[in-house]
Design a protein around this motif. Structure first.
Motif, PDB file in Angstrom:
ATOM      1  N   ARG A  77      -1.155 -17.839   5.889  1.00  0.00           N
ATOM      2  CA  ARG A  77      -1.782 -19.050   5.359  1.00  0.00           C
ATOM      3  C   ARG A  77      -2.612 -18.757   4.117  1.00  0.00           C
ATOM      4  O   ARG A  77      -2.851 -19.638   3.299  1.00  0.00           O
ATOM      5  N   LYS A  78      -3.075 -17.519   4.001  1.00  0.00           N
ATOM      6  CA  LYS A  78      -3.892 -17.093   2.867  1.00  0.00           C
ATOM      7  C   LYS A  78      -3.373 -15.750   2.388  1.00  0.00           C
ATOM      8  O   LYS A  78      -2.719 -15.029   3.140  1.00  0.00           O
ATOM      9  N   GLN A  79      -3.676 -15.419   1.144  1.00  0.00           N
ATOM     10  CA  GLN A  79      -3.277 -14.137   0.590  1.00  0.00           C
ATOM     11  C   GLN A  79      -4.532 -13.373   0.179  1.00  0.00           C
ATOM     12  O   GLN A  79      -5.407 -13.927  -0.484  1.00  0.00           O
ATOM     13  N   PRO A  80      -4.619 -12.103   0.570  1.00  0.00           N
ATOM     14  CA  PRO A  80      -5.771 -11.298   0.141  1.00  0.00           C
ATOM     15  C   PRO A  80      -5.692 -11.035  -1.358  1.00  0.00           C
ATOM     16  O   PRO A  80      -4.614 -11.035  -1.945  1.00  0.00           O
ATOM     17  N   SER A  81      -6.847 -10.822  -1.954  1.00  0.00           N
ATOM     18  CA  SER A  81      -6.855 -10.519  -3.383  1.00  0.00           C
ATOM     19  C   SER A  81      -7.787  -9.352  -3.642  1.00  0.00           C
ATOM     20  O   SER A  81      -8.553  -8.945  -2.768  1.00  0.00           O
ATOM     21  N   GLY A  82      -7.700  -8.797  -4.814  1.00  0.00           N
ATOM     22  CA  GLY A  82      -8.615  -7.757  -5.256  1.00  0.00           C
ATOM     23  C   GLY A  82      -8.673  -6.550  -4.346  1.00  0.00           C
ATOM     24  O   GLY A  82      -7.655  -5.978  -3.971  1.00  0.00           O
ATOM     25  N   ALA A  83      -9.898  -6.163  -4.000  1.00  0.00           N
ATOM     26  CA  ALA A  83     -10.135  -4.959  -3.215  1.00  0.00           C
ATOM     27  C   ALA A  83      -9.473  -5.042  -1.838  1.00  0.00           C
ATOM     28  O   ALA A  83      -8.976  -4.032  -1.326  1.00  0.00           O
ATOM     29  N   ALA A  84      -9.432  -6.218  -1.244  1.00  0.00           N
ATOM     30  CA  ALA A  84      -8.817  -6.361   0.083  1.00  0.00           C
ATOM     31  C   ALA A  84      -7.338  -6.018   0.016  1.00  0.00           C
ATOM     32  O   ALA A  84      -6.809  -5.341   0.902  1.00  0.00           O
ATOM     33  N   ARG A  85      -6.660  -6.465  -1.012  1.00  0.00           N
ATOM     34  CA  ARG A  85      -5.235  -6.160  -1.155  1.00  0.00           C
ATOM     35  C   ARG A  85      -5.025  -4.654  -1.299  1.00  0.00           C
ATOM     36  O   ARG A  85      -4.101  -4.081  -0.722  1.00  0.00           O
ATOM     37  N   THR A  86      -5.911  -3.998  -2.047  1.00  0.00           N
ATOM     38  CA  THR A  86      -5.829  -2.542  -2.221  1.00  0.00           C
ATOM     39  C   THR A  86      -6.069  -1.825  -0.901  1.00  0.00           C
ATOM     40  O   THR A  86      -5.337  -0.892  -0.541  1.00  0.00           O
ATOM     41  N   LEU A  87      -7.091  -2.256  -0.152  1.00  0.00           N
ATOM     42  CA  LEU A  87      -7.366  -1.632   1.146  1.00  0.00           C
ATOM     43  C   LEU A  87      -6.210  -1.816   2.121  1.00  0.00           C
ATOM     44  O   LEU A  87      -5.881  -0.907   2.889  1.00  0.00           O
ATOM     45  N   LEU A  88      -5.575  -2.976   2.094  1.00  0.00           N
ATOM     46  CA  LEU A  88      -4.428  -3.209   2.969  1.00  0.00           C
ATOM     47  C   LEU A  88      -3.265  -2.292   2.593  1.00  0.00           C
ATOM     48  O   LEU A  88      -2.566  -1.769   3.462  1.00  0.00           O
ATOM     49  N   ALA A  89      -3.067  -2.081   1.302  1.00  0.00           N
ATOM     50  CA  ALA A  89      -2.007  -1.168   0.857  1.00  0.00           C
ATOM     51  C   ALA A  89      -2.299   0.257   1.312  1.00  0.00           C
ATOM     52  O   ALA A  89      -1.400   0.974   1.763  1.00  0.00           O
ATOM     53  N   ILE A  90      -3.554   0.663   1.241  1.00  0.00           N
ATOM     54  CA  ILE A  90      -3.945   1.998   1.718  1.00  0.00           C
ATOM     55  C   ILE A  90      -3.724   2.097   3.221  1.00  0.00           C
ATOM     56  O   ILE A  90      -3.204   3.101   3.715  1.00  0.00           O
ATOM     57  N   ALA A  91      -4.096   1.050   3.941  1.00  0.00           N
ATOM     58  CA  ALA A  91      -3.930   1.053   5.404  1.00  0.00           C
ATOM     59  C   ALA A  91      -2.459   1.163   5.792  1.00  0.00           C
ATOM     60  O   ALA A  91      -2.121   1.861   6.748  1.00  0.00           O
ATOM     61  N   ARG A  92      -1.579   0.491   5.050  1.00  0.00           N
ATOM     62  CA  ARG A  92      -0.151   0.579   5.350  1.00  0.00           C
ATOM     63  C   ARG A  92       0.400   1.964   5.027  1.00  0.00           C
ATOM     64  O   ARG A  92       1.220   2.497   5.755  1.00  0.00           O
ATOM     65  N   ARG A  93      -0.058   2.533   3.937  1.00  0.00           N
ATOM     66  CA  ARG A  93       0.466   3.826   3.494  1.00  0.00           C
ATOM     67  C   ARG A  93      -0.120   4.997   4.281  1.00  0.00           C
ATOM     68  O   ARG A  93       0.560   5.973   4.541  1.00  0.00           O
ATOM     69  N   ASN A  94      -1.413   4.885   4.618  1.00  0.00           N
ATOM     70  CA  ASN A  94      -2.073   5.980   5.316  1.00  0.00           C
ATOM     71  C   ASN A  94      -3.092   5.411   6.308  1.00  0.00           C
ATOM     72  O   ASN A  94      -4.297   5.444   6.063  1.00  0.00           O
TER      73      ASN A  94
END
Length: 111
Positions: A77-94
């Motif tokens: 329903r919503k899309q993360p932006s900025g730092a949250a999007r970066t943290l989510l990418a880090i969480a998925r990768r590592n």
């Protein structure tokens, strides 16, 4: 993947809901599922949280957002932006990195 469709505003949502035949929509959805025509919506936020093994409350706190915001991301329903999007990418990768940070915060240690 972010949607290219702009979200509806409140008056557009009200107009849509006023004219909606919910019973017909549900019947169509059931028929599509039976025919194998359903679609799976992949949520990067949900994938990231599941990889860490944290609850919604723990993950939301770690990211510095409300559980409601996290739920919005997970449900698309919503899309993360900025730092949250970066943290989510880090969480998925590592995911271990976020698990380690969460553990450090719980134990009162910082690295």
């Amino acid at each position: 993947m972010p949607s290219n469709v702009e979200p509806l505003n409140e008056s557009e949502i009200e107009a849509y809901e006023a004219n909606r035949d919910l019973a017909a929509d549900l019947l169509q959805a059931v028929e599509e599922m039976k025919a194998g025509e359903g679609r799976v919506v992949w949520s990067p936020a949900l994938a990231a949280r599941q990889e860490t093994g944290l609850s919604q409350a723990q993950f939301a706190q770690l990211l510095g957002v409300s559980v409601r915001t996290l739920q919005g991301w997970e449900q698309g329903r919503k899309q993360p932006s900025g730092a949250a999007r970066t943290l989510l990418a880090i969480a998925r990768r590592n995911p271990k990195v976020l698990r380690d940070v969460a553990e450090d915060l719980r134990s009162g240690h910082s690295r």
